[in-house]
Design a protein around this motif. Sequence first.
Motif, PDB file in Angstrom:
ATOM      1  N   MET A   1      38.532  37.877  44.786  1.00 61.48           N
ATOM      2  CA  MET A   1      39.295  36.665  45.058  1.00 61.48           C
ATOM      3  C   MET A   1      38.887  36.054  46.135  1.00 61.48           C
ATOM      4  SD  MET A   1      43.463  37.533  45.011  1.00 61.48           S
ATOM      5  CE  MET A   1      43.331  39.374  45.073  1.00 61.48           C
ATOM      6  N   ALA A   2      38.249  36.627  47.467  1.00 63.74           N
ATOM      7  CA  ALA A   2      37.929  35.896  48.483  1.00 63.74           C
ATOM      8  C   ALA A   2      36.657  35.124  48.215  1.00 63.74           C
ATOM      9  CB  ALA A   2      37.586  36.975  49.638  1.00 63.74           C
ATOM     10  N   LEU A   3      35.853  35.845  47.444  1.00 65.48           N
ATOM     11  CA  LEU A   3      34.516  34.767  46.878  1.00 65.48           C
ATOM     12  C   LEU A   3      34.894  33.600  46.079  1.00 65.48           C
ATOM     13  CD1 LEU A   3      32.551  38.165  46.260  1.00 65.48           C
ATOM     14  CD2 LEU A   3      32.046  36.527  48.493  1.00 65.48           C
ATOM     15  N   ASP A   4      35.498  34.023  45.205  1.00 59.58           N
ATOM     16  CA  ASP A   4      36.067  32.722  44.196  1.00 59.58           C
ATOM     17  C   ASP A   4      37.396  32.601  44.075  1.00 59.58           C
ATOM     18  OD1 ASP A   4      35.713  30.700  42.426  1.00 59.58           O
ATOM     19  OD2 ASP A   4      34.659  31.867  40.804  1.00 59.58           O
ATOM     20  N   PRO A   5      38.073  31.840  45.268  1.00 60.11           N
ATOM     21  CA  PRO A   5      39.603  31.874  44.905  1.00 60.11           C
ATOM     22  C   PRO A   5      40.253  30.994  43.814  1.00 60.11           C
ATOM     23  CG  PRO A   5      38.726  31.383  47.311  1.00 60.11           C
ATOM     24  CD  PRO A   5      37.526  31.263  46.368  1.00 60.11           C
ATOM     25  N   ALA A   6      39.295  30.105  43.228  1.00 61.74           N
ATOM     26  CA  ALA A   6      39.778  29.319  42.193  1.00 61.74           C
ATOM     27  C   ALA A   6      39.758  30.022  40.777  1.00 61.74           C
ATOM     28  CB  ALA A   6      38.978  28.076  41.848  1.00 61.74           C
ATOM     29  N   ALA A   7      38.815  31.193  40.688  1.00 59.93           N
ATOM     30  CA  ALA A   7      38.569  31.959  39.483  1.00 59.93           C
ATOM     31  C   ALA A   7      39.844  32.956  39.057  1.00 59.93           C
ATOM     32  CB  ALA A   7      37.384  32.799  39.848  1.00 59.93           C
ATOM     33  N   PRO A   8      40.139  33.174  37.792  1.00 64.54           N
ATOM     34  CA  PRO A   8      41.086  34.069  37.467  1.00 64.54           C
ATOM     35  C   PRO A   8      41.073  35.376  38.418  1.00 64.54           C
ATOM     36  CG  PRO A   8      39.883  33.416  35.790  1.00 64.54           C
ATOM     37  CD  PRO A   8      39.044  32.770  36.786  1.00 64.54           C
ATOM     38  N   ILE A   9      42.244  36.013  38.592  1.00 65.89           N
ATOM     39  CA  ILE A   9      42.440  37.240  39.481  1.00 65.89           C
ATOM     40  C   ILE A   9      42.101  38.380  38.360  1.00 65.89           C
ATOM     41  CG2 ILE A   9      44.047  38.788  40.705  1.00 65.89           C
ATOM     42  CD1 ILE A   9      45.809  36.257  41.050  1.00 65.89           C
ATOM     43  N   ARG A  10      41.028  39.358  38.896  1.00 64.98           N
ATOM     44  CA  ARG A  10      40.552  40.295  38.074  1.00 64.98           C
ATOM     45  C   ARG A  10      40.960  41.565  38.717  1.00 64.98           C
ATOM     46  NH1 ARG A  10      36.817  36.477  37.673  1.00 64.98           N
ATOM     47  NH2 ARG A  10      36.085  36.911  39.799  1.00 64.98           N
ATOM     48  N   HIS A  11      41.840  42.409  37.920  1.00 71.94           N
ATOM     49  CA  HIS A  11      42.245  43.748  38.507  1.00 71.94           C
ATOM     50  C   HIS A  11      42.068  44.890  37.478  1.00 71.94           C
ATOM     51  CE1 HIS A  11      45.407  46.560  39.407  1.00 71.94           C
ATOM     52  NE2 HIS A  11      44.763  46.589  40.645  1.00 71.94           N
ATOM     53  N   LYS A  12      41.231  45.838  37.760  1.00 77.80           N
ATOM     54  CA  LYS A  12      41.029  47.147  36.775  1.00 77.80           C
ATOM     55  C   LYS A  12      40.756  46.665  35.218  1.00 77.80           C
ATOM     56  CE  LYS A  12      43.617  50.422  39.488  1.00 77.80           C
ATOM     57  NZ  LYS A  12      44.555  51.068  39.717  1.00 77.80           N
TER      58      LYS A  12
ATOM     59  N   ILE B   1      51.146  43.378  38.548  1.00 74.34           N
ATOM     60  CA  ILE B   1      52.317  42.792  39.113  1.00 74.34           C
ATOM     61  C   ILE B   1      52.912  43.855  40.425  1.00 74.34           C
ATOM     62  CG2 ILE B   1      54.896  42.698  38.972  1.00 74.34           C
ATOM     63  CD1 ILE B   1      53.694  41.643  35.886  1.00 74.34           C
ATOM     64  N   ASN B   2      52.503  45.093  40.175  1.00 72.62           N
ATOM     65  CA  ASN B   2      53.018  46.013  41.230  1.00 72.62           C
ATOM     66  C   ASN B   2      52.069  45.867  42.643  1.00 72.62           C
ATOM     67  OD1 ASN B   2      55.197  47.291  40.130  1.00 72.62           O
ATOM     68  ND2 ASN B   2      54.102  48.733  38.803  1.00 72.62           N
ATOM     69  N   GLY B   3      50.820  45.466  42.247  1.00 77.12           N
ATOM     70  CA  GLY B   3      49.943  45.114  43.212  1.00 77.12           C
ATOM     71  C   GLY B   3      50.267  44.055  44.351  1.00 77.12           C
ATOM     72  N   ARG B   4      50.911  43.121  43.665  1.00 79.20           N
ATOM     73  CA  ARG B   4      51.391  41.974  44.544  1.00 79.20           C
ATOM     74  C   ARG B   4      50.229  41.289  45.225  1.00 79.20           C
ATOM     75  NH1 ARG B   4      56.884  42.559  46.006  1.00 79.20           N
ATOM     76  NH2 ARG B   4      57.782  44.505  45.746  1.00 79.20           N
ATOM     77  N   TYR B   5      49.437  40.895  44.219  1.00 73.49           N
ATOM     78  CA  TYR B   5      48.091  40.081  44.542  1.00 73.49           C
ATOM     79  C   TYR B   5      48.416  38.617  44.548  1.00 73.49           C
ATOM     80  CZ  TYR B   5      46.085  44.480  43.495  1.00 73.49           C
ATOM     81  OH  TYR B   5      45.706  45.911  43.321  1.00 73.49           O
ATOM     82  N   ILE B   6      49.373  38.097  43.889  1.00 74.79           N
ATOM     83  CA  ILE B   6      49.711  36.842  44.000  1.00 74.79           C
ATOM     84  C   ILE B   6      49.758  36.000  45.324  1.00 74.79           C
ATOM     85  CG2 ILE B   6      51.478  34.860  42.869  1.00 74.79           C
ATOM     86  CD1 ILE B   6      49.697  36.580  41.007  1.00 74.79           C
ATOM     87  N   GLY B   7      50.472  36.718  46.090  1.00 79.40           N
ATOM     88  CA  GLY B   7      50.897  36.264  47.558  1.00 79.40           C
ATOM     89  C   GLY B   7      49.279  36.243  48.314  1.00 79.40           C
ATOM     90  N   VAL B   8      48.307  36.952  48.186  1.00 79.32           N
ATOM     91  CA  VAL B   8      47.176  36.915  48.643  1.00 79.32           C
ATOM     92  C   VAL B   8      46.211  35.796  48.021  1.00 79.32           C
ATOM     93  CG1 VAL B   8      44.987  38.494  48.919  1.00 79.32           C
ATOM     94  CG2 VAL B   8      47.175  39.486  49.028  1.00 79.32           C
TER      95      VAL B   8
END
Lengths: 159, 301
Positions: free
Chosen positions: B1-12, B42-49
Amino acid sequence: MTAGSANSAATRVIFIFIIGGVAVFTLPTVLILGIGMLPTVAAMISDRRKEKYATLCVGCMNFVGVLPFMIKLWTEDHSYDNAFKVIGDPFTWLVMFGAAALGWAIYFVAPGIVGMFIGMRTEQRVQRLRRRQRDLVEEWGPGVAGGRRDAEEKADKPR
Amino acid sequence: MALDPAAPIRHKGFSAHVDGVGAALAMDFERDDVRQKVADFINGRYIGVWMSLQARTRSDLNDLYSIYDKLPVALSQTGPGFGIERVLYALNPNIHCRSPLIDHLYVTRIEELVPALERVAAGKDRTGRPMDRHIAAFSVARSPDVDERFVRPLAGAEQNGTSHVLAALTLLARVQAMSKNGPAPSLAAWFVDLMKSAVNDFHNLKQRKAMELSISRAAETGLLIELQNIYGDTKSVQRDQQGYTRAMQEHQYCGAQIQQLSIEIQNREHMATELGEQVAAVASGVIGSIGATSIIIMYML
Protein backbone atom coordinates in the motif's frame (compact mmCIF):
# COMPACT_ATOMS: atom_id res chain seq x y z
CA MET A 1 -64.50 -26.40 97.18
CA THR A 2 -63.82 -23.20 95.28
CA ALA A 3 -65.47 -19.87 96.01
CA GLY A 4 -67.41 -19.95 92.71
CA SER A 5 -69.00 -23.37 93.21
CA ALA A 6 -69.88 -22.54 96.83
CA ASN A 7 -71.57 -19.41 95.63
CA SER A 8 -73.62 -21.29 93.01
CA ALA A 9 -74.60 -23.97 95.55
CA ALA A 10 -75.82 -21.23 97.87
CA THR A 11 -77.81 -19.63 95.07
CA ARG A 12 -79.38 -22.99 94.28
CA VAL A 13 -80.37 -23.52 97.91
CA ILE A 14 -81.93 -20.04 98.08
CA PHE A 15 -83.76 -20.67 94.83
CA ILE A 16 -85.15 -24.03 96.09
CA PHE A 17 -86.28 -22.40 99.30
CA ILE A 18 -88.14 -19.65 97.40
CA ILE A 19 -89.78 -22.19 95.06
CA GLY A 20 -90.63 -24.43 98.04
CA GLY A 21 -92.10 -21.45 99.90
CA VAL A 22 -94.21 -20.43 96.94
CA ALA A 23 -95.25 -24.09 96.34
CA VAL A 24 -96.52 -24.44 99.91
CA PHE A 25 -98.93 -21.55 99.32
CA THR A 26 -99.96 -22.70 95.80
CA LEU A 27 -100.36 -26.43 96.25
CA PRO A 28 -103.38 -26.85 93.86
CA THR A 29 -101.32 -25.22 91.10
CA VAL A 30 -98.36 -27.44 91.98
CA LEU A 31 -100.68 -30.44 91.76
CA ILE A 32 -101.85 -29.59 88.25
CA LEU A 33 -98.33 -28.63 87.19
CA GLY A 34 -96.87 -31.80 88.68
CA ILE A 35 -99.33 -34.10 86.95
CA GLY A 36 -99.54 -32.11 83.71
CA MET A 37 -95.77 -31.87 83.25
CA LEU A 38 -95.17 -35.61 83.67
CA PRO A 39 -94.37 -36.07 79.94
CA THR A 40 -91.64 -33.46 80.31
CA VAL A 41 -90.20 -35.36 83.27
CA ALA A 42 -90.29 -38.53 81.16
CA ALA A 43 -88.59 -36.71 78.29
CA MET A 44 -85.92 -35.39 80.67
CA ILE A 45 -85.22 -38.89 81.93
CA SER A 46 -85.08 -40.45 78.46
CA ASP A 47 -83.07 -37.60 76.88
CA ARG A 48 -79.43 -38.66 77.12
CA ARG A 49 -78.06 -35.64 75.35
CA LYS A 50 -76.26 -32.96 77.26
CA GLU A 51 -78.09 -30.19 75.40
CA LYS A 52 -81.53 -31.68 76.33
CA TYR A 53 -83.20 -30.66 73.08
CA ALA A 54 -85.98 -33.25 73.47
CA THR A 55 -86.78 -31.98 76.99
CA LEU A 56 -86.91 -28.44 75.69
CA CYS A 57 -89.23 -29.39 72.82
CA VAL A 58 -91.60 -31.43 74.91
CA GLY A 59 -91.40 -29.05 77.89
CA CYS A 60 -92.34 -25.95 75.92
CA MET A 61 -95.34 -27.53 74.25
CA ASN A 62 -96.35 -29.36 77.40
CA PHE A 63 -96.36 -26.11 79.38
CA VAL A 64 -98.60 -24.49 76.75
CA GLY A 65 -100.98 -27.44 77.28
CA VAL A 66 -100.95 -27.06 81.08
CA LEU A 67 -101.13 -23.25 81.18
CA PRO A 68 -104.88 -22.84 80.36
CA PHE A 69 -105.86 -25.10 83.25
CA MET A 70 -103.57 -23.30 85.64
CA ILE A 71 -105.10 -19.98 84.64
CA LYS A 72 -108.56 -21.50 84.95
CA LEU A 73 -107.66 -22.57 88.49
CA TRP A 74 -106.37 -19.11 89.37
CA THR A 75 -109.32 -17.27 87.86
CA GLU A 76 -112.12 -19.52 89.22
CA ASP A 77 -111.22 -21.02 92.58
CA HIS A 78 -107.70 -21.83 93.71
CA SER A 79 -108.59 -24.89 95.82
CA TYR A 80 -107.88 -28.60 95.97
CA ASP A 81 -111.48 -29.40 94.95
CA ASN A 82 -111.23 -27.38 91.84
CA ALA A 83 -107.77 -28.77 91.11
CA PHE A 84 -109.07 -32.36 91.41
CA LYS A 85 -112.07 -31.43 89.28
CA VAL A 86 -109.77 -30.12 86.56
CA ILE A 87 -107.56 -33.17 86.79
CA GLY A 88 -110.60 -35.45 86.72
CA ASP A 89 -111.66 -34.13 83.33
CA PRO A 90 -110.28 -36.36 80.51
CA PHE A 91 -110.21 -33.36 78.19
CA THR A 92 -107.58 -31.80 80.49
CA TRP A 93 -105.38 -34.87 80.08
CA LEU A 94 -105.96 -34.87 76.35
CA VAL A 95 -104.88 -31.23 76.05
CA MET A 96 -101.87 -31.50 78.36
CA PHE A 97 -100.54 -34.79 76.99
CA GLY A 98 -101.56 -33.91 73.45
CA ALA A 99 -99.47 -30.77 73.63
CA ALA A 100 -96.55 -32.83 74.91
CA ALA A 101 -97.09 -35.27 72.03
CA LEU A 102 -96.94 -32.32 69.65
CA GLY A 103 -93.56 -31.44 71.19
CA TRP A 104 -92.36 -34.99 70.54
CA ALA A 105 -93.70 -34.76 66.99
CA ILE A 106 -91.77 -31.55 66.37
CA TYR A 107 -88.64 -33.17 67.81
CA PHE A 108 -88.92 -36.19 65.52
CA VAL A 109 -90.09 -34.46 62.34
CA ALA A 110 -87.69 -31.49 62.36
CA PRO A 111 -84.49 -33.47 61.51
CA GLY A 112 -86.23 -34.99 58.49
CA ILE A 113 -87.35 -31.61 57.21
CA VAL A 114 -83.96 -30.06 57.91
CA GLY A 115 -82.25 -33.01 56.16
CA MET A 116 -84.47 -32.56 53.13
CA PHE A 117 -83.71 -28.84 53.07
CA ILE A 118 -79.97 -29.41 53.43
CA GLY A 119 -80.06 -32.02 50.66
CA MET A 120 -81.94 -29.70 48.31
CA ARG A 121 -79.63 -26.80 49.00
CA THR A 122 -76.52 -28.92 48.56
CA GLU A 123 -77.84 -30.36 45.29
CA GLN A 124 -78.56 -26.86 44.06
CA ARG A 125 -75.05 -25.73 44.95
CA VAL A 126 -73.51 -28.76 43.24
CA GLN A 127 -75.58 -28.09 40.11
CA ARG A 128 -74.55 -24.44 40.15
CA LEU A 129 -70.88 -25.39 40.48
CA ARG A 130 -71.15 -27.97 37.69
CA ARG A 131 -72.85 -25.36 35.48
CA ARG A 132 -69.99 -22.96 36.21
CA GLN A 133 -67.47 -25.65 35.29
CA ARG A 134 -69.32 -26.28 32.01
CA ASP A 135 -69.34 -22.54 31.28
CA LEU A 136 -65.61 -22.38 31.93
CA VAL A 137 -64.95 -25.30 29.59
CA GLU A 138 -67.17 -23.70 26.93
CA GLU A 139 -65.32 -20.42 27.28
CA TRP A 140 -61.76 -21.67 27.66
CA GLY A 141 -61.77 -25.13 26.08
CA PRO A 142 -61.31 -28.56 27.65
CA GLY A 143 -57.77 -27.74 28.77
CA VAL A 144 -59.16 -25.64 31.59
CA ALA A 145 -60.33 -28.84 33.27
CA GLY A 146 -56.71 -29.62 34.05
CA GLY A 147 -56.06 -32.26 31.39
CA ARG A 148 -53.60 -31.60 28.61
CA ARG A 149 -55.47 -29.76 25.90
CA ASP A 150 -53.34 -31.05 23.07
CA ALA A 151 -53.95 -34.63 24.07
CA GLU A 152 -57.67 -34.02 24.29
CA GLU A 153 -57.77 -32.21 20.97
CA LYS A 154 -55.94 -35.11 19.35
CA ALA A 155 -58.39 -37.51 20.93
CA ASP A 156 -61.33 -35.44 19.62
CA LYS A 157 -60.05 -35.56 16.05
CA PRO A 158 -61.72 -38.24 13.88
CA ARG A 159 -59.39 -41.02 12.92
CA MET B 1 0.00 0.00 0.00
CA ALA B 2 2.84 2.37 0.95
CA LEU B 3 4.95 1.48 -2.09
CA ASP B 4 2.14 1.89 -4.58
CA PRO B 5 -0.74 3.85 -3.03
CA ALA B 6 -2.70 4.07 -6.26
CA ALA B 7 -2.70 0.30 -6.83
CA PRO B 8 -5.55 -2.00 -5.75
CA ILE B 9 -5.41 -3.06 -2.12
CA ARG B 10 -4.07 -6.57 -1.71
CA HIS B 11 -4.78 -8.69 1.32
CA LYS B 12 -4.36 -12.46 1.72
CA GLY B 13 -4.90 -13.23 -1.95
CA PHE B 14 -7.71 -10.75 -2.38
CA SER B 15 -7.00 -7.64 -4.40
CA ALA B 16 -9.42 -4.88 -5.38
CA HIS B 17 -9.77 -1.16 -5.66
CA VAL B 18 -11.61 0.51 -2.80
CA ASP B 19 -14.70 1.04 -4.91
CA GLY B 20 -14.45 -2.43 -6.42
CA VAL B 21 -14.73 -4.56 -3.28
CA GLY B 22 -18.51 -4.62 -3.49
CA ALA B 23 -18.47 -5.64 -7.14
CA ALA B 24 -15.91 -8.37 -6.42
CA LEU B 25 -18.09 -9.73 -3.65
CA ALA B 26 -21.20 -9.57 -5.83
CA MET B 27 -19.52 -11.49 -8.63
CA ASP B 28 -18.43 -14.42 -6.49
CA PHE B 29 -20.85 -14.23 -3.60
CA GLU B 30 -21.59 -17.95 -3.81
CA ARG B 31 -17.93 -18.78 -3.17
CA ASP B 32 -17.12 -19.30 0.50
CA ASP B 33 -13.44 -18.31 0.09
CA VAL B 34 -14.31 -14.98 -1.53
CA ARG B 35 -16.84 -14.18 1.20
CA GLN B 36 -14.23 -15.01 3.83
CA LYS B 37 -11.56 -12.90 2.15
CA VAL B 38 -13.84 -9.89 1.86
CA ALA B 39 -14.87 -10.26 5.49
CA ASP B 40 -11.21 -10.38 6.57
CA PHE B 41 -10.47 -7.37 4.38
CA ILE B 42 -13.27 -5.30 5.96
CA ASN B 43 -12.44 -6.39 9.48
CA GLY B 44 -8.84 -5.31 8.87
CA ARG B 45 -10.02 -1.70 8.43
CA TYR B 46 -7.46 -0.97 5.69
CA ILE B 47 -9.48 1.73 3.93
CA GLY B 48 -8.55 4.45 6.40
CA VAL B 49 -4.84 3.63 6.04
CA TRP B 50 -5.19 3.50 2.28
CA MET B 51 -6.93 6.89 2.15
CA SER B 52 -4.27 8.52 4.33
CA LEU B 53 -1.57 7.31 1.94
CA GLN B 54 -3.24 8.81 -1.13
CA ALA B 55 -1.34 11.80 -2.58
CA ARG B 56 -4.54 13.25 -3.98
CA THR B 57 -7.54 13.74 -1.70
CA ARG B 58 -10.56 11.97 -3.16
CA SER B 59 -13.67 13.53 -1.73
CA ASP B 60 -15.80 11.17 -3.80
CA LEU B 61 -14.65 8.30 -1.58
CA ASN B 62 -15.70 9.92 1.70
CA ASP B 63 -19.18 8.38 1.58
CA LEU B 64 -17.68 5.01 0.79
CA TYR B 65 -15.28 5.40 3.69
CA SER B 66 -18.14 6.08 6.11
CA ILE B 67 -19.84 2.87 4.85
CA TYR B 68 -16.65 0.82 5.32
CA ASP B 69 -16.29 2.26 8.78
CA LYS B 70 -19.65 0.83 9.87
CA LEU B 71 -19.33 -2.55 8.18
CA PRO B 72 -17.12 -4.38 10.76
CA VAL B 73 -19.87 -3.91 13.38
CA ALA B 74 -22.48 -5.35 10.98
CA LEU B 75 -20.14 -8.21 10.12
CA SER B 76 -19.55 -9.12 13.74
CA GLN B 77 -23.22 -9.95 14.17
CA THR B 78 -24.52 -13.18 12.77
CA GLY B 79 -28.31 -12.74 12.68
CA PRO B 80 -30.46 -11.93 9.62
CA GLY B 81 -29.92 -8.34 8.49
CA PHE B 82 -26.25 -8.53 9.38
CA GLY B 83 -23.22 -10.49 8.20
CA ILE B 84 -21.76 -10.71 4.71
CA GLU B 85 -25.20 -10.20 3.07
CA ARG B 86 -25.38 -6.75 4.67
CA VAL B 87 -21.90 -5.99 3.27
CA LEU B 88 -23.06 -7.09 -0.17
CA TYR B 89 -26.03 -4.71 -0.26
CA ALA B 90 -24.21 -1.86 1.52
CA LEU B 91 -21.33 -1.87 -0.98
CA ASN B 92 -23.57 -2.41 -4.03
CA PRO B 93 -26.37 0.15 -3.99
CA ASN B 94 -27.74 -1.06 -7.31
CA ILE B 95 -27.53 -4.79 -6.93
CA HIS B 96 -30.80 -6.73 -6.88
CA CYS B 97 -31.97 -8.74 -3.86
CA ARG B 98 -30.47 -12.20 -4.15
CA SER B 99 -32.99 -13.98 -2.01
CA PRO B 100 -33.92 -17.29 -3.68
CA LEU B 101 -37.55 -16.28 -3.21
CA ILE B 102 -37.42 -13.15 -5.36
CA ASP B 103 -34.11 -13.46 -7.21
CA HIS B 104 -35.94 -14.00 -10.51
CA LEU B 105 -37.98 -10.79 -10.01
CA TYR B 106 -34.84 -8.62 -9.92
CA VAL B 107 -35.77 -6.34 -7.04
CA THR B 108 -33.31 -3.45 -6.87
CA ARG B 109 -35.29 -0.89 -4.85
CA ILE B 110 -36.96 -1.22 -1.49
CA GLU B 111 -40.29 -0.09 -3.02
CA GLU B 112 -40.25 -3.22 -5.17
CA LEU B 113 -39.74 -5.66 -2.32
CA VAL B 114 -43.30 -6.06 -1.02
CA PRO B 115 -44.88 -6.21 -4.51
CA ALA B 116 -42.34 -8.90 -5.43
CA LEU B 117 -43.18 -10.92 -2.33
CA GLU B 118 -46.87 -10.41 -3.14
CA ARG B 119 -46.26 -11.96 -6.57
CA VAL B 120 -44.51 -14.92 -4.96
CA ALA B 121 -47.32 -15.25 -2.43
CA ALA B 122 -49.92 -15.17 -5.20
CA GLY B 123 -48.15 -18.15 -6.82
CA LYS B 124 -48.95 -21.70 -5.84
CA ASP B 125 -45.77 -22.44 -3.96
CA ARG B 126 -45.97 -20.90 -0.53
CA THR B 127 -43.56 -23.17 1.26
CA GLY B 128 -41.22 -21.53 3.74
CA ARG B 129 -41.44 -17.96 4.90
CA PRO B 130 -41.35 -14.62 3.11
CA MET B 131 -38.16 -13.70 4.92
CA ASP B 132 -34.53 -14.77 4.75
CA ARG B 133 -31.09 -13.32 5.38
CA HIS B 134 -30.97 -11.59 1.98
CA ILE B 135 -34.38 -9.90 2.33
CA ALA B 136 -33.51 -8.72 5.84
CA ALA B 137 -30.10 -7.38 4.81
CA PHE B 138 -31.54 -5.81 1.65
CA SER B 139 -34.25 -4.03 3.69
CA VAL B 140 -31.82 -2.55 6.20
CA ALA B 141 -29.27 -1.57 3.58
CA ARG B 142 -31.77 0.01 1.19
CA SER B 143 -34.31 1.70 3.43
CA PRO B 144 -33.43 4.49 5.86
CA ASP B 145 -36.75 3.80 7.60
CA VAL B 146 -35.78 0.24 8.50
CA ASP B 147 -33.12 0.21 11.16
CA GLU B 148 -31.54 -2.57 13.14
CA ARG B 149 -34.41 -2.59 15.67
CA PHE B 150 -36.51 -4.30 13.01
CA VAL B 151 -34.04 -7.05 12.10
CA ARG B 152 -32.65 -7.84 15.53
CA PRO B 153 -35.81 -9.73 16.61
CA LEU B 154 -35.28 -12.05 13.63
CA ALA B 155 -32.04 -13.25 15.19
CA GLY B 156 -33.32 -13.43 18.73
CA ALA B 157 -36.56 -15.20 17.87
CA GLU B 158 -36.84 -18.93 17.64
CA GLN B 159 -36.37 -19.77 13.98
CA ASN B 160 -39.34 -22.14 13.84
CA GLY B 161 -41.58 -20.23 16.22
CA THR B 162 -44.33 -17.72 15.57
CA SER B 163 -42.20 -14.95 17.12
CA HIS B 164 -39.85 -15.24 14.12
CA VAL B 165 -42.81 -14.90 11.74
CA LEU B 166 -44.06 -11.94 13.76
CA ALA B 167 -40.63 -10.29 13.49
CA ALA B 168 -40.70 -10.83 9.71
CA LEU B 169 -44.24 -9.43 9.54
CA THR B 170 -43.20 -6.36 11.53
CA LEU B 171 -40.27 -5.73 9.18
CA LEU B 172 -42.30 -6.12 6.00
CA ALA B 173 -45.20 -4.08 7.45
CA ARG B 174 -42.73 -1.27 8.03
CA VAL B 175 -41.36 -1.58 4.48
CA GLN B 176 -44.90 -1.63 3.04
CA ALA B 177 -45.97 1.39 5.07
CA MET B 178 -42.89 3.48 4.32
CA SER B 179 -42.76 2.55 0.64
CA LYS B 180 -46.50 3.22 0.21
CA ASN B 181 -46.82 -0.01 -1.75
CA GLY B 182 -50.54 -0.47 -1.33
CA PRO B 183 -52.31 -3.69 -0.36
CA ALA B 184 -50.68 -7.10 -0.55
CA PRO B 185 -53.54 -9.54 0.20
CA SER B 186 -51.69 -12.69 -0.90
CA LEU B 187 -48.69 -11.89 1.26
CA ALA B 188 -51.06 -11.12 4.14
CA ALA B 189 -52.76 -14.48 3.58
CA TRP B 190 -49.35 -16.16 3.66
CA PHE B 191 -48.64 -14.59 7.03
CA VAL B 192 -52.08 -15.62 8.27
CA ASP B 193 -51.23 -19.23 7.36
CA LEU B 194 -47.90 -18.97 9.14
CA MET B 195 -49.43 -17.41 12.26
CA LYS B 196 -52.24 -19.96 12.59
CA SER B 197 -50.57 -21.65 15.54
CA ALA B 198 -50.34 -18.29 17.35
CA VAL B 199 -54.10 -17.90 17.07
CA ASN B 200 -54.64 -21.49 18.17
CA ASP B 201 -52.53 -20.79 21.22
CA PHE B 202 -55.29 -18.45 22.39
CA HIS B 203 -57.20 -20.23 25.14
CA ASN B 204 -60.36 -18.17 25.21
CA LEU B 205 -62.51 -19.69 22.46
CA LYS B 206 -64.71 -16.61 22.01
CA GLN B 207 -61.69 -14.36 21.84
CA ARG B 208 -60.04 -16.77 19.42
CA LYS B 209 -63.05 -16.60 17.11
CA ALA B 210 -63.13 -12.82 17.35
CA MET B 211 -59.41 -12.74 16.60
CA GLU B 212 -59.82 -15.04 13.59
CA LEU B 213 -62.54 -12.74 12.29
CA SER B 214 -60.47 -9.60 12.73
CA ILE B 215 -57.46 -11.36 11.15
CA SER B 216 -59.45 -12.39 8.08
CA ARG B 217 -60.71 -8.79 7.76
CA ALA B 218 -57.19 -7.44 8.15
CA ALA B 219 -55.87 -9.96 5.62
CA GLU B 220 -58.51 -8.86 3.11
CA THR B 221 -57.28 -5.28 3.33
CA GLY B 222 -53.80 -6.50 2.38
CA LEU B 223 -52.16 -4.08 4.80
CA LEU B 224 -49.51 -5.92 6.79
CA ILE B 225 -49.55 -3.27 9.51
CA GLU B 226 -53.15 -4.25 10.32
CA LEU B 227 -52.08 -7.85 10.81
CA GLN B 228 -49.05 -6.79 12.78
CA ASN B 229 -51.26 -4.77 15.14
CA ILE B 230 -53.36 -7.86 15.85
CA TYR B 231 -50.54 -10.38 16.23
CA GLY B 232 -48.28 -7.97 18.05
CA ASP B 233 -50.83 -7.21 20.74
CA THR B 234 -48.92 -8.79 23.59
CA LYS B 235 -51.32 -7.38 26.18
CA SER B 236 -54.21 -9.44 24.88
CA VAL B 237 -51.99 -12.54 24.94
CA GLN B 238 -51.09 -11.76 28.55
CA ARG B 239 -54.73 -11.14 29.42
CA ASP B 240 -55.66 -14.44 27.82
CA GLN B 241 -52.96 -16.29 29.72
CA GLN B 242 -53.96 -14.67 33.02
CA GLY B 243 -57.63 -15.36 32.36
CA TYR B 244 -56.84 -18.97 31.50
CA THR B 245 -54.87 -19.41 34.70
CA ARG B 246 -57.73 -17.89 36.69
CA ALA B 247 -60.26 -20.10 34.90
CA MET B 248 -58.19 -23.20 35.65
CA GLN B 249 -58.01 -22.23 39.31
CA GLU B 250 -61.75 -21.57 39.40
CA HIS B 251 -62.49 -24.89 37.73
CA GLN B 252 -60.28 -26.63 40.25
CA TYR B 253 -61.96 -24.75 43.10
CA CYS B 254 -65.40 -25.74 41.80
CA GLY B 255 -64.24 -29.37 41.63
CA ALA B 256 -63.00 -29.26 45.21
CA GLN B 257 -66.27 -27.65 46.32
CA ILE B 258 -68.30 -30.35 44.55
CA GLN B 259 -66.21 -33.05 46.21
CA GLN B 260 -66.73 -31.45 49.60
CA LEU B 261 -70.46 -31.10 49.01
CA SER B 262 -70.67 -34.75 47.94
CA ILE B 263 -69.15 -35.71 51.28
CA GLU B 264 -71.66 -33.42 52.97
CA ILE B 265 -74.51 -35.14 51.14
CA GLN B 266 -73.21 -38.49 52.39
CA ASN B 267 -73.11 -37.15 55.96
CA ARG B 268 -76.46 -35.46 55.57
CA GLU B 269 -78.20 -37.73 58.07
CA HIS B 270 -75.81 -36.86 60.85
CA MET B 271 -75.91 -33.14 60.06
CA ALA B 272 -79.69 -33.17 59.76
CA THR B 273 -80.06 -34.83 63.16
CA GLU B 274 -77.71 -32.39 64.82
CA LEU B 275 -79.23 -29.33 63.22
CA GLY B 276 -82.79 -30.68 63.23
CA GLU B 277 -82.82 -31.11 67.00
CA GLN B 278 -81.66 -27.53 67.43
CA VAL B 279 -84.29 -26.33 64.99
CA ALA B 280 -86.93 -28.38 66.80
CA ALA B 281 -85.96 -26.85 70.15
CA VAL B 282 -86.05 -23.34 68.74
CA ALA B 283 -89.36 -23.96 66.95
CA SER B 284 -90.93 -25.44 70.08
CA GLY B 285 -89.70 -22.48 72.09
CA VAL B 286 -91.15 -20.00 69.61
CA ILE B 287 -94.47 -21.88 69.29
CA GLY B 288 -94.63 -22.29 73.08
CA SER B 289 -94.01 -18.60 73.69
CA ILE B 290 -96.60 -17.54 71.15
CA GLY B 291 -99.08 -20.10 72.51
CA ALA B 292 -98.55 -19.08 76.14
CA THR B 293 -98.86 -15.39 75.30
CA SER B 294 -102.03 -16.03 73.32
CA ILE B 295 -103.60 -18.03 76.17
CA ILE B 296 -102.79 -15.35 78.74
CA ILE B 297 -104.20 -12.62 76.48
CA MET B 298 -107.31 -14.74 75.81
CA TYR B 299 -107.99 -15.13 79.54
CA MET B 300 -107.29 -11.48 80.24
CA LEU B 301 -109.86 -10.28 77.68
